[in-house]
Design a protein around this motif. Structure first.
Motif, PDB file in Angstrom:
ATOM      1  N   UNK A   1      19.855  27.877  -2.599  1.00  0.00           N
ATOM      2  CA  UNK A   1      20.949  27.530  -1.697  1.00  0.00           C
ATOM      3  C   UNK A   1      21.801  28.771  -1.509  1.00  0.00           C
ATOM      4  N   UNK A   2      22.129  29.118  -0.258  1.00  0.00           N
ATOM      5  CA  UNK A   2      22.851  30.359   0.018  1.00  0.00           C
ATOM      6  C   UNK A   2      24.085  30.083   0.875  1.00  0.00           C
ATOM      7  N   UNK A   3      25.186  30.738   0.490  1.00  0.00           N
ATOM      8  CA  UNK A   3      26.422  30.690   1.270  1.00  0.00           C
ATOM      9  C   UNK A   3      26.657  32.064   1.885  1.00  0.00           C
ATOM     10  N   UNK A   4      26.967  32.072   3.179  1.00  0.00           N
ATOM     11  CA  UNK A   4      27.169  33.308   3.929  1.00  0.00           C
ATOM     12  C   UNK A   4      28.599  33.380   4.446  1.00  0.00           C
ATOM     13  N   UNK A   5      29.244  34.527   4.254  1.00  0.00           N
ATOM     14  CA  UNK A   5      30.556  34.762   4.846  1.00  0.00           C
ATOM     15  C   UNK A   5      30.379  35.622   6.089  1.00  0.00           C
ATOM     16  N   UNK A   6      30.914  35.142   7.199  1.00  0.00           N
ATOM     17  CA  UNK A   6      30.939  35.944   8.417  1.00  0.00           C
ATOM     18  C   UNK A   6      32.193  36.814   8.352  1.00  0.00           C
ATOM     19  N   UNK A   7      32.003  38.107   8.186  1.00  0.00           N
ATOM     20  CA  UNK A   7      33.133  39.006   7.966  1.00  0.00           C
ATOM     21  C   UNK A   7      33.960  39.228   9.230  1.00  0.00           C
ATOM     22  N   UNK A   8      33.448  38.814  10.382  1.00  0.00           N
ATOM     23  CA  UNK A   8      34.193  38.974  11.629  1.00  0.00           C
ATOM     24  C   UNK A   8      35.178  37.834  11.849  1.00  0.00           C
ATOM     25  N   UNK A   9      34.710  36.597  11.706  1.00  0.00           N
ATOM     26  CA  UNK A   9      35.590  35.455  11.977  1.00  0.00           C
ATOM     27  C   UNK A   9      36.090  34.753  10.717  1.00  0.00           C
ATOM     28  N   UNK A  10      35.629  35.177   9.533  1.00  0.00           N
ATOM     29  CA  UNK A  10      36.116  34.606   8.286  1.00  0.00           C
ATOM     30  C   UNK A  10      35.535  33.255   7.925  1.00  0.00           C
ATOM     31  N   UNK A  11      34.546  32.773   8.696  1.00  0.00           N
ATOM     32  CA  UNK A  11      33.954  31.466   8.420  1.00  0.00           C
ATOM     33  C   UNK A  11      32.901  31.592   7.316  1.00  0.00           C
ATOM     34  N   UNK A  12      32.782  30.529   6.530  1.00  0.00           N
ATOM     35  CA  UNK A  12      31.767  30.442   5.490  1.00  0.00           C
ATOM     36  C   UNK A  12      30.695  29.465   5.959  1.00  0.00           C
ATOM     37  N   UNK A  13      29.440  29.867   5.821  1.00  0.00           N
ATOM     38  CA  UNK A  13      28.316  29.034   6.250  1.00  0.00           C
ATOM     39  C   UNK A  13      27.384  28.782   5.066  1.00  0.00           C
ATOM     40  N   UNK A  14      26.662  27.663   5.148  1.00  0.00           N
ATOM     41  CA  UNK A  14      25.654  27.364   4.141  1.00  0.00           C
ATOM     42  C   UNK A  14      24.330  27.147   4.853  1.00  0.00           C
ATOM     43  N   UNK A  15      23.267  27.680   4.282  1.00  0.00           N
ATOM     44  CA  UNK A  15      21.959  27.592   4.920  1.00  0.00           C
ATOM     45  C   UNK A  15      21.391  26.185   4.880  1.00  0.00           C
ATOM     46  N   UNK A  16      20.726  25.778   5.952  1.00  0.00           N
ATOM     47  CA  UNK A  16      20.071  24.472   6.015  1.00  0.00           C
ATOM     48  C   UNK A  16      18.606  24.618   5.598  1.00  0.00           C
ATOM     49  N   UNK A  17      17.855  23.541   5.770  1.00  0.00           N
ATOM     50  CA  UNK A  17      16.430  23.557   5.459  1.00  0.00           C
ATOM     51  C   UNK A  17      15.698  24.563   6.328  1.00  0.00           C
ATOM     52  N   UNK A  18      16.239  24.811   7.518  1.00  0.00           N
ATOM     53  CA  UNK A  18      15.596  25.717   8.472  1.00  0.00           C
ATOM     54  C   UNK A  18      16.141  27.138   8.401  1.00  0.00           C
ATOM     55  N   UNK A  19      16.828  27.478   7.327  1.00  0.00           N
ATOM     56  CA  UNK A  19      17.446  28.804   7.237  1.00  0.00           C
ATOM     57  C   UNK A  19      16.427  29.922   7.409  1.00  0.00           C
ATOM     58  N   UNK A  20      15.374  29.889   6.632  1.00  0.00           N
ATOM     59  CA  UNK A  20      14.432  31.000   6.634  1.00  0.00           C
ATOM     60  C   UNK A  20      13.530  31.020   7.866  1.00  0.00           C
ATOM     61  N   UNK A  21      13.376  29.864   8.538  1.00  0.00           N
ATOM     62  CA  UNK A  21      12.524  29.832   9.732  1.00  0.00           C
ATOM     63  C   UNK A  21      13.309  30.082  11.010  1.00  0.00           C
TER      64      UNK A  21
END
Length: 461
Positions: free
Chosen positions: A215-235
């Motif tokens: 499970x991976x959490x991503x910070x968008x350094x431009x808008x400050x939003x935090x995202x979490x990858x779904x089942x389709x993250x890698x595809x």
């Protein structure tokens, strides 16, 4: 000057209410004011209020000669940031660290000392990003967690020490760590490459679970939003935002304490839930971890019938969501905890020292439309026998939803005593009933147990 005639106590009170900045300025007026402004009891109050310090320590935890010196060193170390934001981030970390120290010291020991400005700059240069101010300050206090043993297979005890915590259900185990900057660089380069993002992507990996379910959490350094990858993250690079955009404030028009990115909001909410006992530790054998299934109302439904207590809650599982699938977009796991209260099972003034689950019935709805109505014997193949004062019987399962909001409601049927005893009692009572025209066969049903499967405000598990 009239103030020169003030007594020491009156001047002390005035300086205390004036704050550290004005106290430092007043010290330049006269020797009397300088002496009063040097009173370390004043600076103890300032350190306690602004930094939650009970001892004179510098930002690295080293002792200083006085609280005044400690305060000066803190201001110098964070002089490039809005002080009100520094105080807010410090409060966030104090909440988390105090809870860890009291409840989960083995996880508290994994917190790394704060990153230096040079280390943050190294990350920014390496990944070609500019960290939002709140996240920069978060890392200045603690550089994530020390990753234990370099191995995060589900069998390694170190994998349960994630600050963010996780859950387990159906042999799926998730436990999320806050990554140190060195790991942020390594994971970001690897994952961004695998996702096919451009080299100037502004996403960085800030937290992850490396158990059997990644499970991976991503910070968008431009808008400050935090995202979490779904089942389709890698595809497909599919990610889900963790915080409503309206709550994020990174503009220059805001005061320091109003600046907030999703990372800070996320950790503040996490700390609040820990502090309030909404989420707690879970112990399985010798393994302890932060369990994200809520255990207190309103995020946990509680029903008590005839001495049997059921607690039910759910968490959103973004890493198993498939937003491209019409009927299985959203994935939830739910936790059921059942126990027999100390007074035992009481039915028609008859007291039983045990009761046993026999049947379950669930009605699953999405947008108030029934999508499943299921019933059957046992739960996960078990018929738990409950006794007063014993630990709760806990089980987890999961369900998919085509749309939100959703809900699961239903009931459990218990036999007082045990299923075996009740089968014997039913035969005996039916024989007596031929003469007495009555039978005392009562099943204990916990009705209207409702678990809301909403998108839990904006807090993402």
């Amino acid at each position: 000057m009239e103030l020169e005639g003030l007594g020491e106590l009156a001047l002390h009170i005035i300086l205390l209410k004036s704050g550290p900045e004005n106290t430092a300025a007043v010290a330049c007026v006269s020797k009397k004011f300088r002496d009063s402004a040097s009173d370390d009891s004043l600076w103890f109050n300032f350190c306690s209020h602004d930094l939650d310090l009970s001892a004179p320590l510098d930002p690295l935890g080293n002792p200083t000669p006085s609280f005044k010196v400690a305060y000066q060193l803190w201001r110098e170390a964070f002089g490039m940031y809005p002080w009100s934001l520094v105080k807010r981030v410090k409060r966030c970390w104090v909440t988390l660290k105090n809870w860890l120290t009291s409840n989960f010291p083995e996880a508290e020991a994994t917190l790394r000392k704060g990153a230096s400005e040079a280390e943050i700059k190294e990350l920014e240069n390496s990944l070609k990003v500019k960290l939002p101010l709140p996240t920069r300050i978060l890392y200045r206090f603690y550089d994530g967690q020390e990753l234990m043993n370099g191995d995060f297979s589900g069998s390694v005890p170190g994998s349960s020490l994630g600050l963010i915590g996780g859950y387990s259900f159906n042999n799926c185990v998730v436990n999320v760590y806050l990554l140190p900057l060195s790991q942020v660089i390594m994971e970001t380069k690897e994952i961004i490459h695998d996702l096919g993002f451009s080299s100037d992507s502004k996403y960085i990996v800030v937290a992850a679970s490396f158990t059997d379910r990644e499970k991976f959490f991503f910070l968008n350094c431009t808008n400050g939003q935090l995202y979490v990858g779904s089942k389709n993250l890698l595809t497909d690079g599919e990610m889900i935002p963790c915080v409503p955009n309206a709550l994020i404030s990174l503009g220059h028009d805001f005061n320091g304490d109003q600046l907030q990115d999703a990372m800070l909001l996320w950790l503040e909410e996490h700390g609040r839930r820990l502090q309030d006992g909404i989420i707690r530790l879970r112990e399985e054998g010798k393994i302890r971890s932060i369990n994200l299934f809520p255990e207190e109302q309103p995020l946990c439904s509680i029903a008590v019938t005839n001495g049997v207590q059921i607690r039910a809650s759910a968490v959103f599982i973004p890493e198993l969501c498939d937003l491209q699938h019409e009927s299985k977009k959203y994935f939830f796991s739910y936790s059921i905890r059942m126990c027999l209260l100390p007074e035992g099972c009481i039915i028609n003034r008859m007291s039983f020292s045990s009761c046993q689950l026999y049947w379950r019935h669930w009605i699953i709805c999405a947008n108030d439309v029934v999508i499943a109505d299921v019933g059957g014997e046992a739960v996960i193949g078990k018929f738990p026998l409950l006794h007063p004062g014993e630990k709760e019987f806990v089980y987890e399962s999961c369900t998919r939803m085509p749309s939100l909001p959703g809900s699961v409601e239903g009931s459990f049927t218990f036999f007082p005593g045990s299923c075996r005893q009740m089968a014997y009692m039913v035969i005996w009572l039916l024989e007596i009933a031929l003469k007495m025209n009555r039978a005392i066969h009562e099943q204990l049903e916990l009705g209207s147990l409702r678990k809301h499967l909403g998108w839990f405000t904006w807090y993402m598990s």
